[in-house]
Design an enzyme around this catalytic site. Structure first.
Site, PDB file in Angstrom:
ATOM      1  N   GLU A  49       0.823  -1.213   0.000  1.00  0.00           N
ATOM      2  CA  GLU A  49       0.000   0.000   0.000  1.00  0.00           C
ATOM      3  C   GLU A  49       0.854   1.259   0.000  1.00  0.00           C
ATOM      4  O   GLU A  49       0.511   2.249  -0.656  1.00  0.00           O
ATOM      5  CB  GLU A  49      -0.952  -0.002   1.205  1.00  0.00           C
ATOM      6  CG  GLU A  49      -2.062  -1.030   1.124  1.00  0.00           C
ATOM      7  CD  GLU A  49      -3.025  -0.785  -0.025  1.00  0.00           C
ATOM      8  OE1 GLU A  49      -3.015   0.320  -0.603  1.00  0.00           O
ATOM      9  OE2 GLU A  49      -3.781  -1.706  -0.356  1.00  0.00           O
ATOM     10  N   TYR A 132      -6.147   5.975   5.183  1.00  0.00           N
ATOM     11  CA  TYR A 132      -6.374   4.988   4.124  1.00  0.00           C
ATOM     12  C   TYR A 132      -5.555   3.724   4.348  1.00  0.00           C
ATOM     13  O   TYR A 132      -6.094   2.605   4.327  1.00  0.00           O
ATOM     14  CB  TYR A 132      -6.043   5.556   2.737  1.00  0.00           C
ATOM     15  CG  TYR A 132      -5.895   4.443   1.740  1.00  0.00           C
ATOM     16  CD1 TYR A 132      -7.015   3.748   1.306  1.00  0.00           C
ATOM     17  CD2 TYR A 132      -4.641   4.026   1.287  1.00  0.00           C
ATOM     18  CE1 TYR A 132      -6.900   2.672   0.439  1.00  0.00           C
ATOM     19  CE2 TYR A 132      -4.517   2.956   0.425  1.00  0.00           C
ATOM     20  CZ  TYR A 132      -5.647   2.278   0.008  1.00  0.00           C
ATOM     21  OH  TYR A 132      -5.532   1.202  -0.839  1.00  0.00           O
ATOM     22  N   ASP A 150      -9.509   5.728  -0.558  1.00  0.00           N
ATOM     23  CA  ASP A 150      -8.463   6.266  -1.433  1.00  0.00           C
ATOM     24  C   ASP A 150      -9.121   6.837  -2.683  1.00  0.00           C
ATOM     25  O   ASP A 150     -10.347   7.015  -2.738  1.00  0.00           O
ATOM     26  CB  ASP A 150      -7.453   5.172  -1.790  1.00  0.00           C
ATOM     27  CG  ASP A 150      -8.040   4.107  -2.703  1.00  0.00           C
ATOM     28  OD1 ASP A 150      -9.290   4.001  -2.790  1.00  0.00           O
ATOM     29  OD2 ASP A 150      -7.266   3.374  -3.349  1.00  0.00           O
TER      30      ASP A 150
END
Length: 384
Positions: A49, A132, A150
């Site tokens: 991520e 997020y 996101d």
């Protein structure tokens, strides 16, 4: 529409359940096969991520695979030498992400004795993990039913529910968080969030969406109303400020002169050609930009004043190197010189490095661009 999200489409419990079923059935059949989805290890989810921020999936995959071979565990990342970490990150940009990644790894290993926080709230206590990323890790690795909001989630849910809140405003994140929280599947929150990611990168893209064939076509209110491309609502960002530089390509018998940038600020601790900012060459009472030849003369004089190294510089006869950061757009003119003797480098904030040893040093993308520009000029033999 009010612009605050209050006029969004409201779904019944039956419609929410139907959406969950439709979305997850599609994801089970069509979800992307990505290396960080092989398991639910929080370390794998986290690294992927962070890498995916501002970077395309296809670009990230080889970086992720190499990174995991180099730093297979959070403990290995915590103990890694900083230069080895930055070298593994080289080319992804936004190097503060890599530094924060290591700080958070050290917090997990040292402060938390290897124990991960298992909630989004707890994960946000770690360096560099925002709402997020925390939502993604918590939902995928620990099955907490929490949204991962996101760009994909903004785009998908603004169209599904016709949410008109401006996503450029920080307060809008809360509007989307609450809206998704009401819809997220409590039994499979990680798969739900990943399905939204896949939906946003396939059928519900920013431009040229294919909603006619989307598995959630029947739930896409903006598409059904004929104004899908009006969502998400977003005010434009200010344009990056252009900044002009001269980059000095100084070849000596000992190698090319490269400077190491300061330990704080942009491109901290990374290696580049010496850079001279054009505005630093102007005098206070000048009302117009001097001719290029005069600016080059001043660049050489400034460099000599700072380092004691005398230069005669020639411009590379090719277009400028351009590189855009979040708030700045660098436009760089390369100037070259070749010294027959290696100068005294005692005042120079860097080293003479042979080109064959460049791979041993951490260099940002802008440096790689400058070097390619110089190599092309060399290959043309255009040295006039």
């Amino acid at each position: 529409m009010t612009g605050d999200g209050k006029d969004m489409e409201q779904w019944s419990a039956e419609k929410i359940n139907a959406f969950r079923q439709t979305l997850l059935d599609w994801y089970d059949k069509e979800g992307r096969d990505l290396p960080w989805r092989k398991d639910h290890d929080p370390y794998h989810v986290w690294v992927s991520e962070i890498m995916l921020q501002q970077t395309q999936v296809n670009t990230v995959i080889p970086y992720y695979e190499r990174f995991m071979k180099t730093f297979p565990t959070v403990d290995a990342l915590a103990k890694a030498p900083a230069d080895k970490l930055l070298k593994a990150w080289e080319g992804l940009g936004y190097y503060s992400r890599a530094r924060n990644l290591q700080r958070a790894a050290q917090e997990i290993v040292i402060d938390r004795h290897g124990q991960w926080p298992t909630t989004a709230a707890g994960l946000q206590e770690l360096t560099g993990i925002g709402p997020y990323t925390a939502g993604a890790i918590a939902s995928i690795a620990f099955e907490e039913p929490v949204p991962a909001v996101d760009g994909n989630a903004f785009r998908v849910f603004s169209r599904l529910l016709e949410i008109d809140a401006d996503i450029a405003k920080p307060e809008s994140r809360g509007v989307f968080f609450d809206a998704i929280q009401a819809v997220i599947d409590p039994q499979r929150p990680g798969d739900f969030n990943q399905a939204i990611m896949d939906l946003g990168s396939s059928y519900m893209t920013a431009v040229n969406p294919d909603s006619e064939h989307s598995p959630v076509k029947a739930f896409n209110q903006a598409y059904l109303d004929g104004h899908e491309l009006d969502y998400p609502v977003k005010t434009p960002k200010p344009r990056p400020v252009p900044i002009n530089y001269f980059a000095l390509v100084i070849q000596t018998p000992a190698g090319y002169l490269l400077t190491q940038r300061p330990s704080t600020g942009m491109l901290a601790n990374m290696w580049t050609l010496p850079l001279v900012k054009e505005t630093d060459l102007l005098v206070d009472d000048e009302t117009a930009l001097p001719e290029t030849d005069e600016l080059i003369r001043r660049a050489a004089a400034t460099f000599e004043e700072d380092t004691g190294i005398e230069l005669s510089l020639t411009p590379v006869s090719s277009r400028k190197v351009t590189h855009t950061f979040t708030h700045q757009k660098w436009q760089i003119q390369l100037l070259v010189t070749q010294l027959t003797k290696t100068p005294d480098l005692s005042l120079f904030p860097g080293q003479a490095i042979q080109e064959t040893a460049f791979d041993e040093y951490v260099m940002p993308v802008v440096q790689q661009k400058m070097w390619r520009n110089y190599q092309k000029w060399q290959q043309r033999g255009d040295k006039s």
